[in-house]
Design an enzyme around this catalytic site. Structure first.
Site, mmCIF file in Angstrom:
data_model
loop_
_atom_site.group_PDB
_atom_site.id
_atom_site.type_symbol
_atom_site.label_atom_id
_atom_site.label_comp_id
_atom_site.label_asym_id
_atom_site.label_seq_id
_atom_site.Cartn_x
_atom_site.Cartn_y
_atom_site.Cartn_z
ATOM 1 N N LYS A 1 0.838 -1.065 -0.080
ATOM 2 C CA LYS A 1 0.019 -0.111 -0.016
ATOM 3 C C LYS A 1 0.930 1.317 0.102
ATOM 4 O O LYS A 1 0.792 2.285 -0.892
ATOM 5 C CB LYS A 1 -1.015 0.264 1.121
ATOM 6 C CG LYS A 1 -1.579 1.472 1.528
ATOM 7 C CD LYS A 1 -2.493 1.458 2.635
ATOM 8 C CE LYS A 1 -1.898 1.935 4.089
ATOM 9 N NZ LYS A 1 -1.524 3.136 4.048
ATOM 10 N N ASN A 2 1.968 1.264 0.780
ATOM 11 C CA ASN A 2 2.636 2.390 1.024
ATOM 12 C C ASN A 2 3.546 3.003 0.076
ATOM 13 O O ASN A 2 4.202 4.108 -0.111
ATOM 14 C CB ASN A 2 3.153 2.597 2.566
ATOM 15 C CG ASN A 2 2.188 2.553 3.716
ATOM 16 O OD1 ASN A 2 0.908 3.103 3.416
ATOM 17 N ND2 ASN A 2 2.462 2.350 4.820
ATOM 18 N N CYS B 1 -5.984 8.315 8.808
ATOM 19 C CA CYS B 1 -5.846 7.576 10.010
ATOM 20 C C CYS B 1 -6.131 8.640 11.149
ATOM 21 O O CYS B 1 -5.397 9.821 10.957
ATOM 22 C CB CYS B 1 -4.798 6.720 10.373
ATOM 23 S SG CYS B 1 -5.418 4.906 9.701
ATOM 24 N N ARG C 1 -1.035 14.611 12.450
ATOM 25 C CA ARG C 1 -0.204 14.262 11.502
ATOM 26 C C ARG C 1 0.324 15.365 10.404
ATOM 27 O O ARG C 1 -0.254 15.886 9.733
ATOM 28 C CB ARG C 1 -1.222 13.118 10.343
ATOM 29 C CG ARG C 1 -1.791 12.157 11.149
ATOM 30 C CD ARG C 1 -0.612 11.152 11.591
ATOM 31 N NE ARG C 1 -0.098 10.328 10.441
ATOM 32 C CZ ARG C 1 -0.571 9.212 9.855
ATOM 33 N NH1 ARG C 1 -1.890 8.893 10.206
ATOM 34 N NH2 ARG C 1 0.023 8.670 8.749
ATOM 35 N N ILE D 1 2.617 18.289 8.451
ATOM 36 C CA ILE D 1 3.675 18.389 7.445
ATOM 37 C C ILE D 1 4.387 19.054 7.298
ATOM 38 O O ILE D 1 4.975 19.647 6.195
ATOM 39 C CB ILE D 1 2.490 18.125 6.193
ATOM 40 C CG1 ILE D 1 1.503 19.627 5.958
ATOM 41 C CG2 ILE D 1 1.671 16.883 6.042
ATOM 42 C CD1 ILE D 1 1.137 19.731 4.470
ATOM 43 N N GLN E 1 7.568 19.213 7.809
ATOM 44 C CA GLN E 1 8.758 18.725 7.122
ATOM 45 C C GLN E 1 8.581 18.777 5.779
ATOM 46 O O GLN E 1 9.752 19.064 4.826
ATOM 47 C CB GLN E 1 9.494 17.397 7.661
ATOM 48 C CG GLN E 1 9.619 17.185 8.900
ATOM 49 C CD GLN E 1 10.818 18.266 9.382
ATOM 50 O OE1 GLN E 1 11.819 17.945 9.119
ATOM 51 N NE2 GLN E 1 10.493 19.033 10.441
ATOM 52 N N ASP F 1 3.650 0.506 12.367
ATOM 53 C CA ASP F 1 2.476 -0.148 11.772
ATOM 54 C C ASP F 1 2.271 -1.546 12.177
ATOM 55 O O ASP F 1 1.026 -1.922 12.088
ATOM 56 C CB ASP F 1 2.463 0.072 10.280
ATOM 57 C CG ASP F 1 2.445 1.348 9.469
ATOM 58 O OD1 ASP F 1 2.867 1.506 8.469
ATOM 59 O OD2 ASP F 1 2.000 2.265 10.461
ATOM 60 N N ARG G 1 -8.956 -0.053 3.827
ATOM 61 C CA ARG G 1 -8.093 0.985 3.200
ATOM 62 C C ARG G 1 -6.766 0.362 3.045
ATOM 63 O O ARG G 1 -5.965 0.803 2.090
ATOM 64 C CB ARG G 1 -7.710 2.086 4.097
ATOM 65 C CG ARG G 1 -8.703 3.190 4.575
ATOM 66 C CD ARG G 1 -8.293 4.136 5.271
ATOM 67 N NE ARG G 1 -7.074 4.808 4.918
ATOM 68 C CZ ARG G 1 -6.205 5.249 5.606
ATOM 69 N NH1 ARG G 1 -6.486 5.286 6.936
ATOM 70 N NH2 ARG G 1 -4.976 5.683 4.859
#
Ligand code: EPZ
Length: 422
Positions: free
Chosen positions: A22-23, A117, A122, A124, A126, A307, A400
């Site tokens: 997935k990633n 999620c 989360r 961003i 960076q 994960d 997902r």
């Protein structure tokens, strides 16, 4: 809406084949925007995050074809849109990868901030730090990020990340591919999907070196050409199935995986007393007596993946002794604990990043609710272990990131059914 119903206590046995990562897929598919040409991407997992991403790309003018299962052909030649549909973008977190791809191809982007999620904040920052270093003017609000060139124009840069962020490494690498000059990403993430993305970009003519180490060098090229590329197998699905095999004291061969990607989990399972054997592209997990409690600390790759922390927590609920799990990557990635306690687990939150798990002799089936993707994996593992029936609600989170997980588990002997609720 659907729910899973699991009648637990049955050992998983047999062979199962892993889907594409997935990633890796959610980073590679947006990167196909960089080329005015056709890319054929194989071993794409059929999961909702990928389906949403493909809907977004199609809405931007990418021509899609699906010649066979798990294969997507993308032609971005006609694309001019730099503002993907915000309603779709908000549905999945990795849509922020569109920022780097659009900045790299068109020099402009206007991307709504994603959902995804809901554990932990989360940020961003960076990603933004990288875009600024590459010469972008950044307009960031609560709802969107808009990028355009500053007067000096876009160019390569040296960027040192404050932490080895997967997302920021992906976004900067993609954005830099077509920019003039060299970009150096220091403290880069080293996950397998970072290497897979770099290999995909290089197969299109990019000049990226060092992926998989903490220094990635991107030498900008004028243009790219189409390619055919196969996504790597999913490291986290592999780990989830390894854990499920151990949790049910089954005997499972996980086929089509990359054992070297699994070393941190394999080492922990061996430490617990689980028998793990590796071949070139498969891993076999079998029981071997008492499963001992262990201590787990999540780290960036090649450490123990965050994960897998949640499904591993379920396995440790019935280990012999007291285990600790320390989550160093995301704060509060413990939304599954209450649901596990409902099933009889003895888990104590020591502080915001560490839990103590006292192994119990039995978990009991109960109605539980998924709160995020990998919490869903944890509840499936717990349901497979538990005595009696576990009903798992809000399964859309699981869809997902896991392709047909109930079919894969059923093929291994699990008594699991998916019931439509509305
Ligand atoms: C990716 O998320 C994965 N998602 C996550 O998988 C995974 O848990 C995570 O990497 C770590 O491996 C995708 O690849 C789509 P990070 P990402 O940037 O990129 C902080 C799953 O279950 N950070 O490596 O968001 C961040 O808060 C999902 O498949 C900043 O502070 O992770 C976290 O504490 C869940 N600022 C840490 O860094 C930033 O700009 C690591 O985050 C970026 C990150």
């Amino acid at each position: 809406m659907a729910r899973y119903e699991i009648n637990g206590g049955k050992p998983l046995e047999g062979t199962v084949t892993i889907s594409g990562a997935k990633n890796a897929a959610v980073a590679i598919l947006p990167a196909a925007l960089l080329v005015s040409g056709k890319c054929r991407v194989e071993n794409v997992p059929d999961i909702s995050d990928v389906r949403i991403l493909l809907d977004i790309l199609e809405g931007m003018g990418v021509k899609l074809a699906y010649p066979e299962p798990h294969v997507v052909e993308l032609d971005s030649s006609e694309v001019q849109c730099t503002t993907p549909d915000p309603e779709l973008v908000k549905k999945m977190r990795a849509s922020y990868y569109l920022m780097g791809a659009l900045l790299g191809r068109f020099g402009h982007a206007h991307v709504a901030l994603p959902g995804g999620c809901n554990f932990a904040s989360r940020p961003i920052d960076q990603h933004i730090k990288g875009f600024l270093a590459l010469g972008a003017d950044v307009d960031e609000t609560e709802d969107y990020v808009a990028l355009k060139p500053t007067e000096e124009g876009l160019h390569g840069a040296r960027i040192t990340l404050d932490m080895a962020s997967v997302g920021a490494t992906v976004n900067i690498m993609v954005a830099a591919t077509l920019l003039p000059g060299q970009t150096v990403i220091e403290n880069a993430a080293k996950e397998p999907h970072i290497v897979d993305l770099a290999n995909f970009l290089n197969s299109m003519g990019a000049k990226i070196r060092g992926a998989g180490t903490d220094v990635i060098r991107v030498r900008g090229v004028q243009n790219l050409h189409g390619t055919t590329y196969t996504v790597i197998p999913d490291q986290i699905e592999t780990g989830t199935l390894m854990i499920a095999a151990a949790a049910t004291r089954g005997d499972v061969v996980i086929h089509g995986c990359i054992p070297t990607h699994m070393e941190a989990l394999t080492a922990k399972l061996l430490e617990m007393g689980v028998r793990v054997t590796e071949n070139d592209d498969s891993i076999r997990v079998r029981p071997q007596g008492v499963q001992r409690a262990v201590n787990v600390k999540t780290q960036v790759y090649p450490g123990f993946p965050t994960d897998l922390q949640q499904p591993m927590t379920s396995l440790l609920c019935m280990a012999n002794g007291v285990s600790t799990v320390s989550e160093t990557i995301f704060e509060r990635r413990f939304m599954h604990l209450d649901e596990l306690r409902r099933m009889g687990a003895h888990i104590k939150l020591m502080d915001h990043s560490t839990i103590l798990i006292e192994g119990v002799r039995e978990l009991y089936g109960a109605p539980v609710t998924v709160t995020d993707l990998r919490a869903g994996a944890a509840l499936i593992v717990a349901g497979l272990m538990a005595k009696g029936v576990t009903e798992i609600y809000e399964t859309s989170y699981i869809d997902r990131g896991y392709e047909r997980i109930e079919e894969k588990l059923r093929s291994l002997g699990a008594d699991i059914r998916r019931e439509k609720l509305s």
